[in-house]
Design a protein around this motif. Structure first.
Motif, short mmCIF file in Angstrom:
data_model
loop_
_atom_site.label_atom_id
_atom_site.label_comp_id
_atom_site.label_asym_id
_atom_site.label_seq_id
_atom_site.Cartn_x
_atom_site.Cartn_y
_atom_site.Cartn_z
N GLY A 159 0.80 -1.23 0.00
CA GLY A 159 0.00 0.00 0.00
C GLY A 159 0.83 1.27 0.00
N LEU A 160 2.14 1.13 -0.19
CA LEU A 160 3.04 2.29 -0.18
C LEU A 160 2.62 3.31 -1.24
CD1 LEU A 160 5.64 2.88 1.49
CD2 LEU A 160 6.95 2.14 -0.49
N GLN A 161 2.56 4.59 -0.82
CA GLN A 161 2.14 5.65 -1.74
C GLN A 161 3.28 6.57 -2.15
OE1 GLN A 161 -1.24 7.80 -0.18
NE2 GLN A 161 -2.34 5.93 0.33
N SER A 162 4.27 6.70 -1.30
CA SER A 162 5.42 7.54 -1.68
C SER A 162 6.68 6.97 -1.05
CB SER A 162 5.22 8.99 -1.23
OG SER A 162 5.30 9.10 0.18
N ILE A 163 7.78 7.07 -1.80
CA ILE A 163 9.08 6.62 -1.30
C ILE A 163 10.17 7.48 -1.92
CG2 ILE A 163 9.26 4.82 -3.09
CD1 ILE A 163 10.80 3.14 -0.98
N ASP A 164 11.10 7.90 -1.08
CA ASP A 164 12.22 8.73 -1.52
C ASP A 164 13.49 7.88 -1.46
OD1 ASP A 164 14.18 10.59 -2.03
OD2 ASP A 164 13.44 12.09 -0.62
N LEU A 165 14.02 7.56 -2.64
CA LEU A 165 15.22 6.73 -2.75
C LEU A 165 16.38 7.54 -3.33
CD1 LEU A 165 13.53 3.49 -4.18
CD2 LEU A 165 14.38 3.84 -1.85
N THR A 166 16.36 8.84 -3.09
CA THR A 166 17.42 9.71 -3.58
C THR A 166 18.78 9.23 -3.09
OG1 THR A 166 15.95 11.63 -3.61
CG2 THR A 166 18.31 12.07 -3.54
N ALA A 167 19.71 9.08 -4.02
CA ALA A 167 21.10 8.72 -3.71
C ALA A 167 21.24 7.38 -3.01
CB ALA A 167 21.77 9.83 -2.88
N CYS A 168 20.28 6.48 -3.20
CA CYS A 168 20.44 5.09 -2.74
C CYS A 168 21.18 4.34 -3.84
CB CYS A 168 19.08 4.47 -2.44
SG CYS A 168 18.23 5.21 -1.03
N ARG A 169 22.47 4.50 -3.88
CA ARG A 169 23.27 4.14 -5.05
C ARG A 169 23.50 2.65 -5.24
NH1 ARG A 169 25.66 8.94 -3.11
NH2 ARG A 169 25.50 10.68 -4.58
N GLN A 170 23.14 1.85 -4.24
CA GLN A 170 23.26 0.39 -4.44
C GLN A 170 22.15 -0.16 -5.32
OE1 GLN A 170 24.40 -2.43 -1.38
NE2 GLN A 170 24.60 -0.77 0.11
N LEU A 171 21.06 0.59 -5.43
CA LEU A 171 19.89 0.09 -6.14
C LEU A 171 20.09 0.16 -7.65
CD1 LEU A 171 17.07 1.68 -3.95
CD2 LEU A 171 18.01 -0.64 -3.84
N LYS A 172 19.65 -0.89 -8.32
CA LYS A 172 19.72 -0.95 -9.78
C LYS A 172 18.33 -1.22 -10.34
CE LYS A 172 24.53 -2.49 -9.67
NZ LYS A 172 25.50 -3.54 -10.09
N ASP A 173 18.26 -1.36 -11.65
CA ASP A 173 16.96 -1.51 -12.31
C ASP A 173 16.13 -2.66 -11.76
OD1 ASP A 173 17.11 0.66 -14.04
OD2 ASP A 173 18.19 -0.48 -15.58
N ASP A 174 16.77 -3.78 -11.47
CA ASP A 174 16.00 -4.95 -11.05
C ASP A 174 15.20 -4.68 -9.77
OD1 ASP A 174 18.40 -4.75 -9.61
OD2 ASP A 174 18.38 -6.89 -9.10
N ALA A 175 15.80 -3.96 -8.83
CA ALA A 175 15.13 -3.65 -7.57
C ALA A 175 13.98 -2.66 -7.79
CB ALA A 175 16.12 -3.08 -6.57
#
Length: 291
Positions: A159-175
Motif C-alpha cells: 500500500g506504499l504511496q510515496s518513497i524517496d530513494l534519492t542517492a540510494c546508489r546500491q539500487l539498480k533496475d531490477d530492484a
C-alpha cells in the motif's frame, strides 16, 4: 466586601487534568528538547511526560540535541506511533535504538530515515515486516539500502504511496522494477542521483504505477527520451517531473508533458536562450513567435 484573597484558589500546572488538558492541548506544542528538560524537574513532571510520550502518534526529532538515551527512554512505552521522523538524529541513531521502536509500533504509516548513515538494511527489513500499513517512506541518502531490503519492503508494504530513494546508489533496475510491480499505488517516487537507473526502471514504473503524480529523476544520467514518452503515455495523473542533469532527455519527449501542464524543472530551450541573452545584454529582447 469579601476579601479577594479568600476567593482565589491557587492552581498549579500539574493540578490540571493530565489526559484531558495537559497532554492533548499543552504538551503537544512543546519541542522535544523542552520535554526532555521538563522530565528532570520533578517526579510528577517525569510521570506526566511519560504519559504524553506513550500516547503521542507523531514523533518528529526536530532537535539534533536530543541525547541517545533520551530518545530510547522517550519511545520505550509507545505502541501507537503513526509518524516517525529521524532526519535530525542521522549521525547517531543505529539499529540498536530503532529496531525496538519499530517492532512495537505496527501502525506506523509514515517513516523518514533520510540521511541516517548509521543504520543498516536490518532497519528497513524490520520496517517492512512490522509496518504493514506503511504509506510514506523516506530513505534519501541511505546508501545502505540494497536490493534485498527493498524487495522485502515491496513484498510486505504493497500500500506504499510515496518513497524517496534519492542517492540510494546500491539500487539498480531490477530492484526498482520489482518495487513498481509490487507497489502499484505509488503516487510519489524519487530515484534521483543514481547513475544505475535506466529507461528500464522508468518504463516499469510508468506501466505499473498509473496513478503516479510526482517523479524525481534528477541526475539519472542513463535515462533517455524513450522512457519519458512511456511515462507520458501511461501516467495521466502526473503533475511534477524532475529531470535536471538528465542530459539524454530532450524537449522532444518533454513537450507533450508540458502541454498537459506537468511541472518540469527544466526550462524549454527558447526560454533558456532568452535567460542567457538577458544575462549578456542586461535586458530580455522581445521576440514575436506568432506566424
Amino acid at each position: 466586601i469579601t476579601n479577594v484573597s479568600e476567593c482565589c484558589t491557587i492552581c498549579y500546572l500539574l493540578d490540571l487534568p493530565w489526559e484531558d488538558v495537559l497532554v492533548p492541548h499543552i504538551l503537544c506544542y512543546l519541542p522535544l528538547q523542552h520535554l526532555v528538560s521538563l522530565q528532570r524537574v520533578s517526579k510528577q513532571f517525569h510521570n506526566l511526560i511519560k504519559v504524553y510520550l506513550s500516547n503521542c502518534r507523531t514523533f518528529n526529532l526536530t532537535s539534533p540535541c536530543i541525547p541517545k538515551e533520551a530518545f530510547c527512554s522517550m519511545l520505550k512505552d509507545n505502541k501507537v506511533l503513526q509518524n516517525l521522523s529521524l532526519q535530525n538524529c542521522s549521525d547517531w541513531v543505529s539499529d540498536k535504538e530503532l529496531l525496538p521502536v519499530i517492532g512495537q509500533n505496527q501502525h506506523l504509516q509514515r517513516v523518514d530515515m533520510s540521511g541516517c548513515a548509521c543504520l543498516t538494511r536490518h532497519s528497513l527489513v524490520a520496517v517492512s515486516l512490522s509496518c504493514m500499513h506503511l504509506q510514506h517512506l523516506g530513505l534519501a541518502h541511505c546508501e545502505w539500502v540494497d536490493s534485498l531490503s527493498l524487495r522485502s519492503l515491496a513484498d510486505h508494504c504493497g500500500g506504499l504511496q510515496s518513497i524517496d530513494l534519492t542517492a540510494c546508489r546500491q539500487l539498480k533496475d531490477d530492484a526498482i522494477c520489482y518495487l513498481a510491480k509490487k507497489c502499484s499505488n505509488l503516487r510519489s517516487l524519487s530515484l534521483a542521483v543514481n547513475a544505475n537507473i535506466t529507461d528500464e526502471s522508468v518504463e516499469e514504473v510508468a506501466k505499473n504505477c498509473r496513478g503516479l503524480e510526482q517523479l524525481d529523476l534528477t541526475g539519472c544520467l542513463r535515462v533517455r527520451n524513450q522512457s519519458i514518452r512511456t511515462l507520458a503515455e501511461y501516467c495521466p495523473k502526473l503533475q511534477s517531473l524532475k529531470v535536471n542533469h538528465c542530459h539524454n532527455v530532450t524537449e522532444s519527449s518533454l513537450d507533450p508533458l508540458r502541454k498537459r501542464n506537468v511541472v518540469i524543472d527544466v526550462e524549454p530551450p527558447l526560454q533558456r536562450a532568452l535567460v542567457l541573452l538577458q544575462d549578456v545584454l542586461g535586458f530580455a529582447p522581445f521576440i514575436n513567435l506568432q506566424i
